[in-house]
Design a protein around this motif. Sequence first.
Motif, short mmCIF file in Angstrom:
data_model
loop_
_atom_site.label_atom_id
_atom_site.label_comp_id
_atom_site.label_asym_id
_atom_site.label_seq_id
_atom_site.Cartn_x
_atom_site.Cartn_y
_atom_site.Cartn_z
N VAL A 1 0.74 -1.20 0.06
CA VAL A 1 -0.20 0.00 0.06
C VAL A 1 0.75 1.31 0.09
CG1 VAL A 1 -1.82 1.15 1.21
CG2 VAL A 1 -1.81 -1.36 1.33
N VAL A 2 0.67 2.13 -0.83
CA VAL A 2 1.52 3.28 -1.24
C VAL A 2 0.61 4.67 -1.41
CG1 VAL A 2 3.28 2.09 -2.27
CG2 VAL A 2 1.57 3.29 -3.52
N ARG A 3 1.25 5.54 -0.95
CA ARG A 3 0.56 6.80 -1.53
C ARG A 3 1.37 7.57 -2.44
NH1 ARG A 3 -2.51 10.22 3.19
NH2 ARG A 3 -3.43 8.23 3.04
N PHE A 4 0.70 7.81 -3.65
CA PHE A 4 1.55 8.49 -4.77
C PHE A 4 1.45 9.89 -4.41
CE2 PHE A 4 0.76 4.44 -6.88
CZ PHE A 4 1.87 4.48 -7.76
N LYS A 5 2.73 10.76 -4.80
CA LYS A 5 3.04 11.68 -4.51
C LYS A 5 1.83 12.66 -5.28
CE LYS A 5 6.90 15.19 -5.15
NZ LYS A 5 8.04 15.35 -5.87
N GLY A 6 1.38 13.70 -4.65
CA GLY A 6 0.37 14.47 -5.10
C GLY A 6 -1.06 13.79 -4.89
N SER A 7 -1.09 12.64 -4.27
CA SER A 7 -2.40 11.92 -4.21
C SER A 7 -2.66 11.96 -2.60
CB SER A 7 -2.36 10.58 -4.84
OG SER A 7 -3.59 9.77 -4.40
N ARG A 8 -4.17 11.79 -2.55
CA ARG A 8 -4.40 11.84 -1.09
C ARG A 8 -4.85 10.60 -0.75
NH1 ARG A 8 -7.48 17.79 -0.02
NH2 ARG A 8 -5.74 18.87 -0.25
N ASN B 1 7.46 10.48 -14.61
CA ASN B 1 8.14 10.30 -13.38
C ASN B 1 7.22 10.19 -12.30
OD1 ASN B 1 11.18 11.27 -13.39
ND2 ASN B 1 9.94 12.81 -14.70
N ILE B 2 7.49 8.97 -11.22
CA ILE B 2 6.33 8.74 -10.50
C ILE B 2 7.17 8.92 -8.90
CG2 ILE B 2 4.81 7.53 -11.77
CD1 ILE B 2 6.05 4.92 -10.34
N ALA B 3 6.41 9.03 -8.08
CA ALA B 3 7.16 9.06 -6.70
C ALA B 3 6.09 8.50 -5.81
CB ALA B 3 7.71 10.31 -6.31
N PHE B 4 6.51 7.73 -4.70
CA PHE B 4 5.32 7.30 -3.80
C PHE B 4 6.02 7.05 -2.30
CE2 PHE B 4 6.57 3.82 -6.57
CZ PHE B 4 6.95 3.06 -5.56
N SER B 5 5.18 7.26 -1.30
CA SER B 5 5.87 6.63 -0.10
C SER B 5 5.19 5.27 0.31
CB SER B 5 5.58 7.91 0.91
OG SER B 5 4.14 8.05 0.93
N CYS B 6 5.74 4.65 0.91
CA CYS B 6 5.27 3.29 1.32
C CYS B 6 4.59 2.89 2.52
CB CYS B 6 6.37 2.21 1.08
SG CYS B 6 7.43 2.33 -0.27
N LEU B 7 3.45 2.64 2.75
CA LEU B 7 2.60 2.77 3.73
C LEU B 7 3.02 1.33 4.67
CD1 LEU B 7 -0.37 4.75 2.72
CD2 LEU B 7 1.76 5.40 3.82
N TRP C 1 16.08 8.18 1.63
CA TRP C 1 15.70 7.35 2.86
C TRP C 1 14.95 8.27 4.02
CZ3 TRP C 1 15.51 2.46 1.95
CH2 TRP C 1 16.43 2.02 0.69
N ASP C 2 15.36 9.46 3.74
CA ASP C 2 14.83 10.59 4.91
C ASP C 2 13.39 10.60 4.93
OD1 ASP C 2 17.37 10.84 5.67
OD2 ASP C 2 17.80 12.54 4.36
N ILE C 3 12.85 10.97 3.71
CA ILE C 3 11.17 11.11 3.84
C ILE C 3 10.54 9.82 3.47
CG2 ILE C 3 11.33 13.57 3.21
CD1 ILE C 3 10.89 13.05 0.60
N LYS C 4 11.36 8.56 3.18
CA LYS C 4 11.01 7.30 2.93
C LYS C 4 10.02 7.21 1.46
CE LYS C 4 11.93 5.07 6.93
NZ LYS C 4 12.58 4.02 6.92
N GLN C 5 10.73 7.78 0.64
CA GLN C 5 9.89 8.04 -0.74
C GLN C 5 10.65 7.16 -1.74
OE1 GLN C 5 9.54 11.65 -3.13
NE2 GLN C 5 7.30 11.62 -2.46
N VAL C 6 10.06 6.64 -2.47
CA VAL C 6 10.69 6.09 -3.66
C VAL C 6 10.45 6.99 -4.98
CG1 VAL C 6 10.75 3.65 -5.22
CG2 VAL C 6 10.57 3.61 -2.80
#
Lengths: 644, 662
Positions: free
Chosen positions: A536-543, A595-601, A581-586
């Motif tokens: 489960v992730v949250r994509f950058k810019g998505s709520r 380009n995509i970016a997401f944080s992992c939940l 690694w600091d903001i835990k974002q890929v």
Amino acid sequence: MAAWDLSVIVEDLGPDAAPITISVASDLHIGGVILKLVEKLQIQRDWSDHALWWEQKQRWLLKTAWTLEKWEVHADARLVFMPQHKPVKLGLPNGIILKLRACFSNPVFQTVMGICRMLGIRHPEELSLLRPVEEKKKKKDKDLSEDIYDLTEVPLSSVSRPCLYNGMPPHFADSDKLEAVYKMLSVTQPPPAPEVIAKQYRPASVVDKAHINGRWLDSSRCLMQQGIKGNDRLWLRFKFFSFYDIDSKYDVVRVTQLYEQARWAILLEDIDCTEEEMMLFGALQYHISKVSQSEPQMLCSNAALDDLETALQSLEVKMEGESSSASELLKTMTAPDLNDYLKIFRPKRLTLKGYKQYWFKFQDTSISYFKSKEESIGEPIQQINLKGCEVAPDVNVAAQKFLIKLLIPAPEGMNEVYLRCDNEQQYAEWMAACRLASKGKSLADSTFQSEIDSIRSFLAMQKTNGSQGNAAASDESINPHSLVSPRYHKKYKPKQLTPRILDAYQNVNQLSLTDALMRFLQIWQALPDFGLSYVVVRFKGSRKDEVLGIAPNRLIRIDLGVGDVVKTWRYNNMKQWNVNWDIKQVAIEFEGNVNIAFSCLTADCKIVHEYIGGYIFMSTRSREKSEVLNEELFHKLTGGHEAL
Amino acid sequence: MEDIDAMFSDLLGEMDLLTQSLGQETGPAADLPSSTKEVNFSTDYADWNASLNELEDKDLDDLMSDLMADLNATEEKLAAEIRGLEAPTPPPPDLPPPPNGQSVQAAAASPSPASLASAFPPPSSTTSPPPAPPSHSAKPSKEDLEAQVKAEKIKLALEKLKEAKVKKLVVKVLMNDGSSKTLMVDERQTVREVLDNLFEKTHCDCNVDWSLCETSHELQLERTFEDHENLVEPLSAWTRDSENQVLFQERGEKYEVFKNPQNFYLWKKDKKALKEIKDKDKEILIKENFCGSSIIVPDLESVLHLREDGKKSWKQRLFQLRASGIYYVPKGKTKSSRDLVCFVQFDNVNVYYGKDFKTKYKAPTDFCFVLKHPQIQKESQYIKYLCCDDAWTMNLWVTAIRIAKYGSLLYENFQTAQKKAVVNSAWTNRSTPSSSNPSTPSPTVKAKAQSQANGHAPKPPPGPVSQDFGHLPPPPPPPPALNDPLPPPPPDPVFPPPPPPLAAKSSPKAVGRQQHLQGNFPPPPPEMNNLPPPPPPEESPPDFLPPPPPMNFLPHPPPPTSFGGMDQSLPPPPPDPEFLPPPPPAPHVTGGGGPPAPPPPPPPPPAPVPPLQAALRPTGSAKKMPPAPPKRTTPVQGGGGGGGVDLMSELRNAMQKKRSNQ
């Protein structure tokens, strides 16, 4: 240089023992520290596997040539002197727990390599370790009984490269006990009781499925660093669903465990399939369990596999030689007789006559029927060629109903014909004959008898289930509920399930054990959702939360609201990926400025990073055919900041 | 046995037709093969359903040379076998070609004694031989070596037995330009082998798109055969009066998935991106989906129109393709796998393109495909009709279904086709001129395909053959006759010496017919004589035609010696086959192009034992070619025999009906 006191806890002395204090100087190297320590201990034993673990810093002092100064060890350091290999309770894909010694000092990647070497599994890079899901209290007593499989005695040094002794890695050949372990590893487990399946946790949604992936250990760090202690429980599982170079000769354990993992994934609905597919999986499980029971010798005669061909050939000659005369030879080529009174009904004909009895005769792939046995010399009333037809059973043993439903192709369409048999034996023979004929084989085919046997055993299955419910399954009778997921336990009674599984079974019942296992794996791999690991992730810019599916060749984005794949990205279009690694974002960049970016939940981003890097690593394997695992590359691709 | 009977009756029927047409040459012009149309003959037995069209002379030549080659090969084999088994038989090359009594033989088998002789041994080998070898070796078999030898012999015998049952069809293949080629196809031959054969005959560029397609006239369907399929099986499902055709065409969609995998595996992406895809990425796609441990089926999901059972309406449903079949999402359910309802699985169905369904079934578009059991040839509720919004979607589905159904075979087929394309193009460029003679190349191909049934030996150089024929009196021209002759091949293997039609009938049931035939025979000869006159349309036809004359008693120009033998044999015809020593006559018949008319005469003439030796003699070889013609003669006989047989009249009726329709 000034000497100072260093206190070291020696694990082997027990948890309550006082630390040992030795006098050291900062320029003393670690090897010297250990020497002093051992001398002071005055215990005669092999300390060669022991090393110093620095508790505060969570690191091993493995480079023995480094001085204390270089390690920055001071008097306040809490060092523990302990073995690098400790026993763990390893949960295998087949659900059995095996005790063995694993390396606690090297990165988990190497720990897994060591475990796999011991178990005889090639391509350890496809597997990894998981923290087990906590189980309920009841486990305690079970633990004791599960410890029967123990590999901790095996000297680590004896585990060598793949070579087989008596069909198994040589270190299993030392004792009967070890041989039993190998048998457990290399032979599929019997189908679990339906209650066992029902009791297990089943993910109900994609999000549920995502949680398990938060449990993977970090391949770049060692077990000690991840809080694992001796005798802890760990799960060994296939993690990367990209199975390279499966060789049925060397991969007995690998294939068996892979099958077990796949089987459980299906039984627990970890991967979705349709009802038809479930029936086929059920049929294959049934067949596999039957064949592995009937040919356990395969375990030890593995070495003879090489000569299998020769053996078969000589067998062939032998068999043919037995029919020494021409007439006998011809005889073997002619089919056994099959004729009897049966009742026939053709639903398509709008007659209300129902079943009518005739004298039936099976010839080649056709059945002919006559008014009576006496008239069977003349022209039949009708002859029906069954080649290419569909055969379906309609059987109820309790009600003594033995129907064979035939769907026979003709230029005008399919003709429905029902044959009614009087008893089990008759049914088994005619059913077997119809099955063979539908495949264009005559009764002379060597599989006729085995076909009859398998039909009978299925009937037996229905019988036991019908009368005794879920009675303990004997060898002959497996509860069909053991072969399908709990969803179908509710949907179908065992006796309803039996004919459906039997139906699928007719297409697989001639497979050898290896072929059946491979077929199971192939069908599993052909499922649309195969190989997807969810996070489960949250994509950058998505709520909102979304699910990222990681597959061997691509990433997919799943909208939780719709449950649909909304986007797919393939690795071969990937230009680079980064982890903050600091903001835990890929962050991933694909060709074409995507380009995509997401944080992992639900999992650490290291796990996602390792998945992506791992799959890219897996795809490089086929090019370099070398036997040596490119460990360095793996770490480069999956290590993240630790690798730097 | 039945097959043989069927074949013979088929032949007889044909002969009947031929004679009729000959007799009325001036009369009903309509008789002549409605040249452009395809006529499919089928015997009572569906499996014998040979679709023969009026063959053009050239076709016949081709066919004949193929057949001859086959014969030679078989003969060689037989000879070799005989040698191996026992007597010091003469070198195989010397043996006459017609050993195996196949339809081919009918055509090629020469009445010459030599051929007869050769025929004899083979028969024995086929029927009894299998057992014999084993027994021989069985006794000594105490040591490994012997056991092995024995095993091999047994194998050989078993193979022979199997061979005896091999079914063959004569297939007319329509070319793009409207012309056609006629081939003899053995049931073990794959489509790939037939394509290779056609490549050599047509000098096309051999690219991977060349396909054999089957069309169903009645259902307005077509599909390309997969290269690994056996051709005979699907053709056998055609009904007797079917107007189905086999086409030889370039079909780009056949292997499109390997040329542009992105269009199938990444179909959701926008089209522009797909066009720009790199070759490297294509390779990766193929590798991922076809080279892994499991074949991956394109992940397809679309709304398609389904033709409702029995209704004329089309209903939309959301369909999904999985490796295990096509599913649809029931109303009000989710798309999750567990809710899917199975629409069809692929074990028992093939996928076809529908043609012009808008008109035929009021389909929403013309982009339709159909799933049905290959044996269904007429409208039925068991046929599933699906309609797509556009051609792209249709191709996607049809291709993906083929991937699901055939799996890795498809990719293997493609790889083979690709290799062939490269090799063939190189080869044809070099040797085009030499290959011009269709007969030479085809035999070799066949040899490969049907390792045993059709000999490899292309011994009969096409050149010589034709020359011989040239000398012969012009064979009867009627093309239709040719069509029929083909069927006979299968029978021979079973009965060693499938004597001419008569012999075939020798089977208890047939006896009655035989007699009839014989009775009729007398008349044939006269007709035979007449036959020669019909001027052979072309030089090539002579191959076939010439044989008949010899049968008729015409002196074979080339093989005088053999002829002599023939003549002798001819007299015997009058006597009933039954009385004659069955074994010997039979071989003769077969040798003499048994299937056709020739049979009657041959039976008596051949001295059972002597023939063998004679056959061995090299002399026979050259003359063998002539035998082929018997077919023409056959027509005459057929006329006589045909009358008595229901089958024949049925056939004739069918033919006439067809003609009249035209």
